[in-house]
Design an enzyme around this catalytic site. Structure first.
Site, PDB file in Angstrom:
ATOM      1  N   ASP A 274       0.807  -1.232   0.000  1.00  0.00           N
ATOM      2  CA  ASP A 274       0.000   0.000   0.000  1.00  0.00           C
ATOM      3  C   ASP A 274       0.838   1.279   0.000  1.00  0.00           C
ATOM      4  OD1 ASP A 274      -2.084  -1.817   0.289  1.00  0.00           O
ATOM      5  OD2 ASP A 274      -3.149  -0.635   1.773  1.00  0.00           O
TER       6      ASP A 274
ATOM      7  N   CYS B  99      -4.353  -5.868  -3.545  1.00  0.00           N
ATOM      8  CA  CYS B  99      -3.247  -6.761  -3.177  1.00  0.00           C
ATOM      9  C   CYS B  99      -3.221  -8.102  -3.919  1.00  0.00           C
ATOM     10  CB  CYS B  99      -3.290  -7.048  -1.675  1.00  0.00           C
ATOM     11  SG  CYS B  99      -3.217  -5.588  -0.629  1.00  0.00           S
TER      12      CYS B  99
ATOM     13  N   LYS C 133       4.235 -11.007   4.000  1.00  0.00           N
ATOM     14  CA  LYS C 133       2.857 -11.195   3.532  1.00  0.00           C
ATOM     15  C   LYS C 133       2.775 -12.147   2.349  1.00  0.00           C
ATOM     16  CE  LYS C 133      -1.029  -8.502   1.685  1.00  0.00           C
ATOM     17  NZ  LYS C 133      -1.646  -7.177   1.586  1.00  0.00           N
TER      18      LYS C 133
ATOM     19  N   HIS D  78      -0.965 -13.696   1.076  1.00  0.00           N
ATOM     20  CA  HIS D  78      -2.264 -13.246   0.556  1.00  0.00           C
ATOM     21  C   HIS D  78      -2.638 -13.892  -0.778  1.00  0.00           C
ATOM     22  CE1 HIS D  78      -5.262  -9.630   0.917  1.00  0.00           C
ATOM     23  NE2 HIS D  78      -5.851 -10.813   0.972  1.00  0.00           N
TER      24      HIS D  78
ATOM     25  N   HIS E  65       0.546  -1.027   5.426  1.00  0.00           N
ATOM     26  CA  HIS E  65      -0.890  -1.301   5.486  1.00  0.00           C
ATOM     27  C   HIS E  65      -1.402  -0.986   6.889  1.00  0.00           C
ATOM     28  CE1 HIS E  65      -4.709  -3.445   5.058  1.00  0.00           C
ATOM     29  NE2 HIS E  65      -4.441  -3.660   3.785  1.00  0.00           N
TER      30      HIS E  65
ATOM     31  N   ASP F 235       3.046  -2.989  -4.037  1.00  0.00           N
ATOM     32  CA  ASP F 235       2.099  -3.842  -4.772  1.00  0.00           C
ATOM     33  C   ASP F 235       1.041  -3.029  -5.521  1.00  0.00           C
ATOM     34  OD1 ASP F 235       0.820  -3.058  -2.443  1.00  0.00           O
ATOM     35  OD2 ASP F 235       0.094  -5.057  -1.912  1.00  0.00           O
ATOM     36  N   HIS F 236       0.787  -1.802  -5.076  1.00  0.00           N
ATOM     37  CA  HIS F 236      -0.141  -0.884  -5.763  1.00  0.00           C
ATOM     38  C   HIS F 236      -0.031   0.456  -5.068  1.00  0.00           C
ATOM     39  CE1 HIS F 236      -2.669  -1.606  -2.288  1.00  0.00           C
ATOM     40  NE2 HIS F 236      -2.640  -2.901  -2.546  1.00  0.00           N
TER      41      HIS F 236
ATOM     42  N   LYS G  92      -5.441   3.328  -4.328  1.00  0.00           N
ATOM     43  CA  LYS G  92      -5.693   1.891  -4.189  1.00  0.00           C
ATOM     44  C   LYS G  92      -7.139   1.552  -4.543  1.00  0.00           C
ATOM     45  CE  LYS G  92      -5.870  -1.731  -0.629  1.00  0.00           C
ATOM     46  NZ  LYS G  92      -5.545  -2.073   0.774  1.00  0.00           N
TER      47      LYS G  92
END
Length: 577
Positions: free
Chosen positions: A39, A78, A137, A139, A293, A345-346, A370
């Site tokens: 994030d 994510c 992480k 996910h 995050h 990741d974004h 996001k």
């Protein structure tokens, strides 16, 4: 000219050979250290223009390597973004998406996840003799049919060593806002409780007034259901902490629930131990940060240090962690033999708020954040590569690149071949990073929100100057007067959106912030550009094969028989770390 003694000649020759050996070794099969933030907004980092959050270690990494200014996530949330990063393929190809509003994996005990037939760069490098590890992480799922089949687990996708969280950091892990699931489930349970109670009272009143003949057993059952649902609403927060917020070491649950205050030190120690233990073997290590995050778990040393509250503190702590990891790499003599990559990741989350306090990132000049399928702020992220002696220090690349490009770049450098039985959407970045070419191999990049195509870009190559066109077919509807979907966790992909006819068109070469949409009556190439991008979207659609959508409802619900746990009934839970 005097002649050197034989011993000095031999030493000189040895020195030359050693130097050549180092040069050849550095350009043969490197180690890989991949650092992925969670994030992080592109505007949160000093080398991307932030002057108030201190990120000296990330900035130094950029100064010693290559910085990408148009580095793009395959999706703005994510799970699909990380699936694309590992496989080099759009999430719509791998099934790591849905069409019903489920944007990410919701439960550790769900059946969805990265399918077994998908090939990650970790699996291909493991086959080439690399030691592979993942810290942090995941996910991307755990199990399919039982709590021990581990079909989606990192160890089933090429990682030989894993320490981390199956889902990742969540506000619900700390009982904090914003809540990912807890608040919604509490509301639904309370509504159900109130409905059952009202029905019980109505039937009881009707029975007493001789207006209804409902049996008392039904009245009592409804009253009991109301009480049970009300109790469940009080307990659901604790349940989520147990069900989703736990630590795994390889295949075993070792801390349940996770001790948030100890995570940073534990994950750093694991990273340093991996580097120390594998310095004599080729390795690939993915450090998937839990920062930044929510709930922004930050150690005491960094609380209150930044100018941007909890979020800034968390970013500065992550930068310190990057410095610690790079220091370990240097200390073990690995820096010159290791390709280091840093990205997010974004984009940063604009909707991450607690009251009036902003808990998400800043995306600089780029619109959106996001969860917004096409706007630049959700998909344009930091991207940095460093490989001393191979990649030129201080180089800046403005060409479009993708997180999916890491797959072919890493696989080819690691000595493996790209899979020939599937479409790989990523491109090998090495020639662009080294300056051997000035142009990206990407002519088109499509930007999905779940299975819905929201936007697309086209790099139109011209003799004088290239142009980067961006078309938006669909955009989310923001709260009036704002630039985000405040009040929601993320913006929707369908429903509360605007379908644009004609589409919005931007020239990113002149307007990277997407503030000035071009009009059909003033842009001569409007219809040609839109038509070309529609054609490319149709071409890609025709190349898709039928796959199960892993984030769809049937796979993305809690299944009690898939719940990982440690300890024995009734004393579940443990701390083996």
């Amino acid at each position: 000219m005097p002649r050197l003694p034989h011993c000095w000649s031999g030493l000189a020759l040895l020195g030359i050979l050693l130097g050549l050996g180092r040069a050849a070794g550095s350009q043969s099969r490197p180690n890989f250290l991949l650092l992925l933030a969670d994030d992080l907004g592109i505007g949160d980092v000093g080398c991307y223009g932030n002057s108030t959050i201190r990120t000296p270690n990330i900035d130094r990494l950029a100064g010693e390597g290559v910085r990408l200014t148009q580095h793009l996530a395959a999706e703005a949330v994510c799970t699909p973004s990380r699936a694309a990063f590992l496989t080099g393929r759009y999430p719509i190809r791998t099934g790591m998406t849905s069409g019903n509003g489920h944007r990410v994996l919701q439960w550790a005990a769900g059946a969805g996840g990265l399918p077994a037939q998908e090939i990650t760069f970790a699996r291909l490098l493991q086959e080439q003799g690399y030691v592979t590890g993942l810290v942090g992480k995941w996910h991307l799922g755990l199990n399919c049919h039982s709590a021990s089949d581990h079909c989606h687990h990192p160890l089933s996708h090429g990682f030989q060593r894993f320490l981390g969280l199956p889902l990742g950091m969540m506000g619900d892990c700390a009982g904090a806002e914003p809540s990912e699931k807890r608040a919604t489930l509490q509301r639904r349970l309370l509504w159900g409780s109130q409905a059952a109670l009202l029905a019980a009272l109505a039937l009881a009143g009707g029975r007493l007034a001789r207006l209804a003949r409902a049996p008392w057993t039904l009245v009592l059952a409804l009253a009991a259901a109301a009480a049970a649902l009300h109790a469940a609403s009080r307990l659901v927060g604790d349940f989520i902490v147990f069900a989703d917020c736990f630590l795994m070491r390889n295949l075993s649950v070792t801390q349940q629930p996770v001790r948030l205050e100890r995570l940073t030190g534990l994950l750093l120690a694991e990273t340093e131990d991996f580097l120390r233990g594998n310095k004599h073997r080729p390795f690939l290590l993915l450090v998937s940060f839990l920062h930044v995050h929510t709930p922004l778990v930050t150690t005491e040393d960094f609380r209150g240090r930044s100018q941007h509250g909890q979020y800034g503190d968390n970013v500065e702590e992550m930068d310190w962690m990057v410095g610690r990891i790079l220091g370990a790499l240097q200390r073990e003599g690995l820096a010159d033999r290791t390709l280091v990559y840093f990205a997010s990741d974004h984009g940063g989350s604009l909707e991450a708020r607690a009251g009036s306090v902003q808990l998400g990132g800043w995306n600089g000049i780029y619109r959106g954040g996001k969860g917004m399928g096409g706007w630049e702020g959700g998909i344009r992220v930091p991207g940095i590569f460093r490989w001393p002696g191979v990649l030129p220090a201080g180089r800046v690349v403005h060409e479009p690149t993708s997180l999916m490009d890491v797959f072919p770049t890493v696989v080819l450098l690691g000595g493996a071949a790209l899979p020939a039985d599937r479409v790989i959407d990523g491109k090998n970045l090495l020639p662009l990073l080294r300056g051997e070419t000035q142009r990206s191999e990407h002519e088109f990049l499509l930007h999905y929100c779940e299975v819905f195509l929201h936007a697309a870009r086209w790099v139109q190559r011209n003799r004088d100057q290239d142009r980067v066109w961006k078309v938006h077919f669909t955009t989310p509807n923001f709260r009036p007067g704002t630039g985000a979907c405040y009040g929601s966790i993320v913006c929707p992909c369908y429903g509360d959106v605007t379908e644009h006819d004609p589409p919005l068109l931007f020239d990113l070469s002149a307007d990277p912030g997407e503030t000035r949409p071009l009009q059909p009556d003033s842009e001569p190439e409007f219809h040609a550009v839109v038509g070309r991008l529609r054609q490319e979207a149709a071409l890609q659609r025709s190349s898709l094969s039928q796959v199960h959508q892993q984030l769809g409802t049937i796979y993305n619900v809690w299944r009690p028989w898939l719940q990982p746990h440690c300890g024995q009934f009734p004393h579940y839970g443990c701390d083996l770390e």
